[in-house]
Design a protein around this motif. Structure first.
Motif, short mmCIF file in Angstrom:
data_model
loop_
_atom_site.label_atom_id
_atom_site.label_comp_id
_atom_site.label_asym_id
_atom_site.label_seq_id
_atom_site.Cartn_x
_atom_site.Cartn_y
_atom_site.Cartn_z
N ARG A 1 44.99 38.88 52.59
CA ARG A 1 44.16 38.68 51.39
C ARG A 1 44.83 39.34 50.20
O ARG A 1 45.24 40.50 50.26
CB ARG A 1 42.77 39.25 51.61
CG ARG A 1 41.88 39.17 50.37
CD ARG A 1 40.44 39.46 50.70
NE ARG A 1 39.86 38.40 51.53
CZ ARG A 1 38.57 38.36 51.87
NH1 ARG A 1 37.74 39.30 51.44
NH2 ARG A 1 38.11 37.39 52.62
N SER B 1 43.39 38.66 46.87
CA SER B 1 42.33 38.81 45.86
C SER B 1 41.00 38.54 46.54
O SER B 1 40.93 38.30 47.75
CB SER B 1 42.55 37.85 44.68
OG SER B 1 42.27 36.52 45.06
N ARG B 2 39.95 38.56 45.76
CA ARG B 2 38.62 38.41 46.35
C ARG B 2 38.41 37.06 47.03
O ARG B 2 37.57 36.94 47.93
CB ARG B 2 37.56 38.58 45.25
CG ARG B 2 37.61 37.52 44.17
CD ARG B 2 36.61 37.79 43.05
NE ARG B 2 36.62 36.74 42.04
CZ ARG B 2 37.49 36.69 41.05
NH1 ARG B 2 38.43 37.62 40.95
NH2 ARG B 2 37.42 35.70 40.16
N ASP B 3 39.15 36.03 46.61
CA ASP B 3 38.93 34.70 47.18
C ASP B 3 40.23 33.97 47.53
O ASP B 3 40.23 32.76 47.74
CB ASP B 3 38.11 33.84 46.22
CG ASP B 3 38.76 33.72 44.83
OD1 ASP B 3 39.90 34.20 44.67
OD2 ASP B 3 38.12 33.16 43.92
#
Length: 365
Positions: free
Chosen positions: A111, A113-115
């Motif tokens: 991951r 970033s957040r999305d």
């Protein structure tokens, strides 16, 4: 047989000549020897074929190589025909990608970033690179539902062997992206393949004087793939071009600018040939362009990419040059605003139309 033809018994060839003893005609004897001669010739041919397996395989490999070279020349485009310059032609995708979906297992998921995450998939051969041309993408499908298919451009170096990386953003309504982020585990397979439409502009891209890259969000991935090839991600790369590149990258915030570290590293290595402008729509509007630590890297905040902004950061004179190529990649609304729908490759719409660019100058990834 009673006519003197060769017979086989216990794996041994023998001949019956009783009929010839009874029939002394010259014609019968001539036919017998003629048939025997033909059989001996055939046996010699078979023996030669059996003892020449290596040579036959070598010929087949040579023919396959020639066919692959023909494919490479065909894919490389019209812009290279008739050129006397020595250029580096990209090898087309490996045979496992040519139209037949192949399951490849996930190695890891990171991951960033957040999305958004980077997915690493294992290749069939650990000793071989992905081998697709620059620029081109892969089609990915869920094994249990081939109707769910999305294109993704690898971001890993063309030289790495045994795996490749994909940058994928999770969309709330995206069936594929949700499956990759929420369900896929290491070892789980995804189907990959290519079709001709996935193979875009191929290096050296017609050797233009200028390339203007317009990207939004994950649309940076084909641009980064090309940047690695244009500016060389290894010394052995054929990097003799003098093409200048202007990257205009639209994001909501600075944190949404993917591969920022990698892209800015290239800019610092080639400050005279590569410049970057970040267009951050959701950042605080100062009304001005601000330089970062380098004059070749600038940021525009509180604005969207449109005709006025392109004139401001590039200049209409640059975009109106005959030897200028403009590459576009982003969400559907990004295409509509700047160049017209992605599927309409024979026309130029949106903001770029006002600069008089022809369809062959605008590449919609």
């Amino acid at each position: 047989m009673a006519d003197g033809r060769p017979m086989a018994a216990g794996g041994t060839i023998y001949y019956q000549t009783a009929q010839h003893n009874r029939d002394n005609s010259i014609e019968s004897l001539r036919l017998y020897h003629l048939e025997l001669y033909h059989w001996m010739m055939m046996r010699g041919v078979l023996r030669h074929m059996l003892t020449s397996t290596v040579q036959c395989v070598s010929v087949m490999i040579l023919l396959m190589t020639v066919m692959e070279m023909d494919q490479v020349h065909a894919i490389s485009g019209d812009s290279h025909q008739g050129s006397k310059d020595t250029i580096c032609l990209e090898r087309r995708s490996g045979p496992w990608l040519d139209g037949v979906p192949t399951p490849l297992p996930l190695l890891s998921k990171t991951r960033i970033s957040r999305d958004t995450s980077i997915f690493r998939f294992r290749l069939p051969d650990f000793g071989e690179p992905l081998g697709i041309g620059v620029c081109s993408c892969l089609l990915a499908s869920l094994p249990h539902d081939r109707n769910v298919t999305r294109p993704y451009t690898p971001i890993s170096s063309r030289h790495v062997k045994g795996y490749f990386d994909l940058l994928v953003k999770r969309y709330p309504n995206g069936t594929m992206s949700r499956a990759l982020h929420d369900e896929l585990k290491p070892g789980d397979p995804i189907l990959f393949w290519q079709i001709p439409f996935n193979i875009k502009e191929q290096y050296p891209f017609g050797k233009p004087k200028t390339i203007v890259m317009l990207a939004a969000g994950t649309g940076i991935t084909p641009m980064y793939q090309a940047l690695q090839r244009l500016f060389g991600d290894r010394e052995k790369d054929c990097n003799d071009l003098e093409t200048k590149v202007y990257l205009i990258y639209g994001c909501r915030t600075a944190g949404d600018a993917y591969l920022r570290k990698e892209i800015e590293s290239i800019q610092r290595m080639y400050p005279n040939r590569f410049s970057i402008v970040y267009v951050l729509s959701d950042e605080v509007d100062t009304g001005t362009s601000t330089g970062n630590n380098d004059d070749g890297i600038k940021t525009v905040v509180g604005q969207h990419m449109n005709k006025e902004l392109l004139e401001h950061v590039c200049g209409s004179r640059l975009l109106k040059q005959k030897d200028c190529r403009v590459w576009v990649c982003g969400p559907p609304s990004f295409y509509n605003d700047l160049c017209g729908p992605r599927e309409q490759t024979s026309t130029v719409g949106g903001a770029l139309r006002s600069f008089g660019l022809k369809p062959k100058q605008v590449i919609k990834f």
